[in-house]
Write an enzyme that holds these catalytic residues in place. Structure first.
Site, PDB file in Angstrom:
ATOM      1  N   ARG A  88       0.837  -1.209   0.000  1.00 53.44           N
ATOM      2  CA  ARG A  88       0.000   0.000   0.000  1.00 53.44           C
ATOM      3  C   ARG A  88       0.875   1.263   0.000  1.00 53.44           C
ATOM      4  O   ARG A  88       0.549   2.240  -0.636  1.00 53.44           O
ATOM      5  CB  ARG A  88      -0.867  -0.024   1.264  1.00 53.44           C
ATOM      6  CG  ARG A  88      -2.021   0.931   1.276  1.00 53.44           C
ATOM      7  CD  ARG A  88      -2.762   0.932   2.619  1.00 53.44           C
ATOM      8  NE  ARG A  88      -2.758  -0.308   3.338  1.00 53.44           N
ATOM      9  CZ  ARG A  88      -3.740  -1.219   3.303  1.00 53.44           C
ATOM     10  NH1 ARG A  88      -4.820  -0.991   2.578  1.00 53.44           N
ATOM     11  NH2 ARG A  88      -3.654  -2.331   4.003  1.00 53.44           N
ATOM     12  N   TYR A  89       1.967   1.226   0.770  1.00 58.46           N
ATOM     13  CA  TYR A  89       2.873   2.370   0.885  1.00 58.46           C
ATOM     14  C   TYR A  89       4.166   2.006   0.164  1.00 58.46           C
ATOM     15  O   TYR A  89       4.568   0.843   0.157  1.00 58.46           O
ATOM     16  CB  TYR A  89       3.199   2.659   2.355  1.00 58.46           C
ATOM     17  CG  TYR A  89       1.985   2.807   3.240  1.00 58.46           C
ATOM     18  CD1 TYR A  89       1.301   4.013   3.330  1.00 58.46           C
ATOM     19  CD2 TYR A  89       1.532   1.732   4.004  1.00 58.46           C
ATOM     20  CE1 TYR A  89       0.196   4.151   4.162  1.00 58.46           C
ATOM     21  CE2 TYR A  89       0.431   1.861   4.835  1.00 58.46           C
ATOM     22  CZ  TYR A  89      -0.226   3.063   4.909  1.00 58.46           C
ATOM     23  OH  TYR A  89      -1.318   3.195   5.724  1.00 58.46           O
ATOM     24  N   ARG A  92       7.162  -0.130   2.214  1.00 54.43           N
ATOM     25  CA  ARG A  92       6.912  -1.302   3.073  1.00 54.43           C
ATOM     26  C   ARG A  92       5.784  -2.160   2.518  1.00 54.43           C
ATOM     27  O   ARG A  92       4.912  -1.651   1.812  1.00 54.43           O
ATOM     28  CB  ARG A  92       6.598  -0.887   4.500  1.00 54.43           C
ATOM     29  CG  ARG A  92       5.448   0.105   4.649  1.00 54.43           C
ATOM     30  CD  ARG A  92       5.635   0.921   5.925  1.00 54.43           C
ATOM     31  NE  ARG A  92       4.545   1.833   6.210  1.00 54.43           N
ATOM     32  CZ  ARG A  92       4.452   3.074   5.744  1.00 54.43           C
ATOM     33  NH1 ARG A  92       5.360   3.536   4.894  1.00 54.43           N
ATOM     34  NH2 ARG A  92       3.461   3.854   6.089  1.00 54.43           N
ATOM     35  N   CYS A 101      -5.265 -17.254  13.954  1.00 52.55           N
ATOM     36  CA  CYS A 101      -4.885 -16.440  15.122  1.00 52.55           C
ATOM     37  C   CYS A 101      -5.022 -17.296  16.371  1.00 52.55           C
ATOM     38  O   CYS A 101      -5.781 -18.269  16.396  1.00 52.55           O
ATOM     39  CB  CYS A 101      -5.809 -15.233  15.270  1.00 52.55           C
ATOM     40  SG  CYS A 101      -5.673 -14.081  13.896  1.00 52.55           S
ATOM     41  N   CYS A 105     -10.595 -11.877  17.789  1.00 51.09           N
ATOM     42  CA  CYS A 105     -11.162 -10.664  18.384  1.00 51.09           C
ATOM     43  C   CYS A 105     -12.488 -10.376  17.684  1.00 51.09           C
ATOM     44  O   CYS A 105     -12.567 -10.445  16.455  1.00 51.09           O
ATOM     45  CB  CYS A 105     -10.204  -9.500  18.195  1.00 51.09           C
ATOM     46  SG  CYS A 105      -8.501  -9.911  18.673  1.00 51.09           S
ATOM     47  N   CYS A 108     -12.417  -7.722  14.832  1.00 46.76           N
ATOM     48  CA  CYS A 108     -11.282  -7.830  13.905  1.00 46.76           C
ATOM     49  C   CYS A 108     -11.577  -7.182  12.552  1.00 46.76           C
ATOM     50  O   CYS A 108     -12.602  -7.439  11.935  1.00 46.76           O
ATOM     51  CB  CYS A 108     -10.925  -9.294  13.687  1.00 46.76           C
ATOM     52  SG  CYS A 108      -9.614  -9.491  12.477  1.00 46.76           S
ATOM     53  N   ARG A 110     -10.012  -7.838   9.862  1.00 52.41           N
ATOM     54  CA  ARG A 110      -9.867  -8.827   8.769  1.00 52.41           C
ATOM     55  C   ARG A 110     -10.745 -10.040   9.027  1.00 52.41           C
ATOM     56  O   ARG A 110     -10.430 -11.143   8.583  1.00 52.41           O
ATOM     57  CB  ARG A 110      -8.400  -9.257   8.634  1.00 52.41           C
ATOM     58  CG  ARG A 110      -7.462  -8.165   8.221  1.00 52.41           C
ATOM     59  CD  ARG A 110      -6.209  -8.677   7.506  1.00 52.41           C
ATOM     60  NE  ARG A 110      -5.414  -7.549   7.067  1.00 52.41           N
ATOM     61  CZ  ARG A 110      -4.283  -7.137   7.637  1.00 52.41           C
ATOM     62  NH1 ARG A 110      -3.777  -7.808   8.656  1.00 52.41           N
ATOM     63  NH2 ARG A 110      -3.633  -6.079   7.191  1.00 52.41           N
ATOM     64  N   ASP A 271     -12.333  -0.080  12.787  1.00 53.00           N
ATOM     65  CA  ASP A 271     -12.621  -0.147  11.343  1.00 53.00           C
ATOM     66  C   ASP A 271     -14.066  -0.569  11.102  1.00 53.00           C
ATOM     67  O   ASP A 271     -14.720  -1.146  11.971  1.00 53.00           O
ATOM     68  CB  ASP A 271     -11.661  -1.138  10.683  1.00 53.00           C
ATOM     69  CG  ASP A 271     -10.236  -0.632  10.735  1.00 53.00           C
ATOM     70  OD1 ASP A 271      -9.994   0.497  10.277  1.00 53.00           O
ATOM     71  OD2 ASP A 271      -9.357  -1.365  11.255  1.00 53.00           O
ATOM     72  N   ASP A 308      -7.719   4.069   9.437  1.00 54.87           N
ATOM     73  CA  ASP A 308      -7.431   3.476   8.136  1.00 54.87           C
ATOM     74  C   ASP A 308      -8.565   3.890   7.211  1.00 54.87           C
ATOM     75  O   ASP A 308      -9.720   3.483   7.418  1.00 54.87           O
ATOM     76  CB  ASP A 308      -7.373   1.946   8.246  1.00 54.87           C
ATOM     77  CG  ASP A 308      -5.944   1.450   8.233  1.00 54.87           C
ATOM     78  OD1 ASP A 308      -5.282   1.626   7.194  1.00 54.87           O
ATOM     79  OD2 ASP A 308      -5.505   0.900   9.249  1.00 54.87           O
ATOM     80  N   LYS A 315      -3.428   4.874   6.342  1.00 59.83           N
ATOM     81  CA  LYS A 315      -3.729   5.455   7.668  1.00 59.83           C
ATOM     82  C   LYS A 315      -3.521   6.953   7.639  1.00 59.83           C
ATOM     83  O   LYS A 315      -2.561   7.426   7.036  1.00 59.83           O
ATOM     84  CB  LYS A 315      -2.751   4.899   8.704  1.00 59.83           C
ATOM     85  CG  LYS A 315      -3.002   3.493   9.120  1.00 59.83           C
ATOM     86  CD  LYS A 315      -2.002   3.076  10.185  1.00 59.83           C
ATOM     87  CE  LYS A 315      -2.128   1.594  10.434  1.00 59.83           C
ATOM     88  NZ  LYS A 315      -1.921   0.787   9.218  1.00 59.83           N
TER      89      LYS A 315
HETATM   90  S1  SF4 Z   1      -7.388  -8.406  15.421  1.00 57.05           S
HETATM   91 FE1  SF4 Z   1      -7.906 -10.023  13.936  1.00 57.05          FE
HETATM   92  S2  SF4 Z   1      -5.932 -10.590  13.033  1.00 57.05           S
HETATM   93 FE2  SF4 Z   1      -5.497  -9.522  14.951  1.00 57.05          FE
HETATM   94  S3  SF4 Z   1      -5.375 -11.156  16.511  1.00 57.05           S
HETATM   95 FE3  SF4 Z   1      -7.465 -10.366  16.559  1.00 57.05          FE
HETATM   96  S4  SF4 Z   1      -8.566 -11.769  15.198  1.00 57.05           S
HETATM   97 FE4  SF4 Z   1      -6.399 -12.025  14.719  1.00 57.05          FE
END
Ligand code: SF4
Length: 365
Positions: A88-89, A92, A101, A105, A108, A110, A271, A308, A315
């Site tokens: 994206r940048y 990097r 994972c 979360c 999340c 993603r 997000d 973001d 960002k």
């Molecule tokens: S935010 Fe998403 S990618 Fe990061 S640890 Fe939690 S579930 Fe996994």
């Protein structure tokens, strides 16, 4: 208990009422579930608003999708030239090694791309193509391992990726983004810590922590193992409603991080991930929180509040503004940490002359 992975297991361990299980099966069918023992043990089951539970225990409101929410909220796909890479940048890239994972979360960003039923670890062919991409782009100065969580990989697999990156001359820095030190601190073994490091190039580790209670004794010890081996530690935190959106909790978290030798780096605005509106705050609330933090905590405890921009535009800092032009444009108005505004440069009548301070004036030319 090891890791809870189904709504029935969450119910058996007193984390969700049994009558909610059918609807939470629907949540689990859409979004991955995992809660390791180290984090489950931190939940106060008597507190219906426990901030750890709020982050990791599934909730039926996750099935409420708002029109502005997006499956790829930060636009990774728009910047993915080959599988596993997000460029994206200019200087990097992200290298996504796995979709797994240690903990999932509930907010999340993603969440549509991660979990055991999504494309798992990059195949060796896909990894070779991703490394070829990095080799053929000399402008890439930093490689960020993310995912999924790169620290769920075995030490052997992580070492082989790090060794491949070590051989690319123009890659000078590797950064690992992870939740493992708080989610499963026992995984941060001396062997894994050694695998994170490569000769001649620094590895930075950005630890994802959102509430001071996540920094348990075991999590602090895991972070210390990395810091003691010379790995600089950063923190990234997501601003979450009824988890860390008060000045007291945010200040306590930032101080606890610094005490653990972890420099607060980013505070992310939540997000627009699907089914997460109950965890998002207003940007104005985040800006006020940053003002409060500046007023009460050391400069070491100040992260950059960022958004973001949806669509993959990257960002941007969205913290409060402390400076503006005067109406005449002749000077600035700067706000101090108490909210008082001051002119810069100060009005001449306010500037002490050397004579006022009892010193001899400089000779005039
Ligand atoms: S935010 Fe998403 S990618 Fe990061 S640890 Fe939690 S579930 Fe996994």
């Amino acid at each position: 208990m090891t890791t809870l992975r189904t709504s029935a297991q969450f119910s058996e361990h007193g984390l969700v009422p049994p009558e909610q299980q059918p609807v939470l099966d629907g949540v689990a069918a859409r979004y991955a579930l995992a809660l390791p023992e180290a984090l489950a043990a931190l939940i106060d089951r008597a507190d219906p608003h426990d901030p750890i539970a709020r982050q990791f225990v599934p909730d039926q409101t996750e099935l409420v999708h708002r029109p502005e929410e997006l499956n790829d909220p930060i636009g990774d796909n728009a910047h993915s030239p080959v599988e596993g890479i997000v460029h994206r940048y200019p200087d990097r890239v992200l290298l996504k090694l796995t979709a797994i994972c240690a903990v999932y979360c509930r907010f999340c960003f993603r969440r549509e791309m991660i979990g055991p039923d999504k494309a798992n670890a990059l195949s060796s062919k896909a990894l070779a193509r991703a490394l070829d991409y990095i080799r053929s782009h000399p402008e890439i100065w930093e490689v960020i391992l993310t995912g999924g969580d790169p620290l769920v990989l075995s030490a052997r697999r992580l070492r082989s990726v790090m060794n491949a990156l070590a051989k690319i001359d123009h890659v000078k820095v590797v950064r690992i983004h992870t939740r493992v030190p708080v989610a499963d601190p026992a995984r941060i073994t001396p062997e894994l810590v050694r695998a994170m490091q490569i000769k001649g190039k620094p590895t930075y580790v950005a630890v994802h922590v959102n509430h001071p209670r996540e920094l348990s004794g075991r999590a602090r010890a895991a972070c210390a193992r990395m810091a003691d081996s010379g790995i600089p530690l950063l923190a990234q935190t997501v601003l979450l409603a009824n988890v860390n959106d008060t000045p007291e909790v945010m200040a306590e978290l930032m101080r606890a991080l610094v005490e653990c030798r972890i420099k607060p780096y980013y505070l992310h605005h939540g997000d627009l991930a699907p089914g997460t509106s109950h965890l998002r705050t207003k940007i104005a609330a985040g800006q006020q929180l940053m003002r409060d933090l500046r007023g009460r905590s050391s400069g070491l405890c100040q992260p950059t509040y960022v958004l973001d921009i949806p669509g993959g535009h990257g960002k941007s800092p969205i913290g409060p503004n402390y400076i503006e032009h005067s109406s005449s444009n002749a000077h600035f108005k700067v706000e101090d940490f108490n909210g008082q505004r001051h002119q810069y440069p100060p009005p001449l009548s306010n500037v002490e002359s050397p004579e006022d301070r009892g010193r001899p004036p400089l000779p005039r030319a």
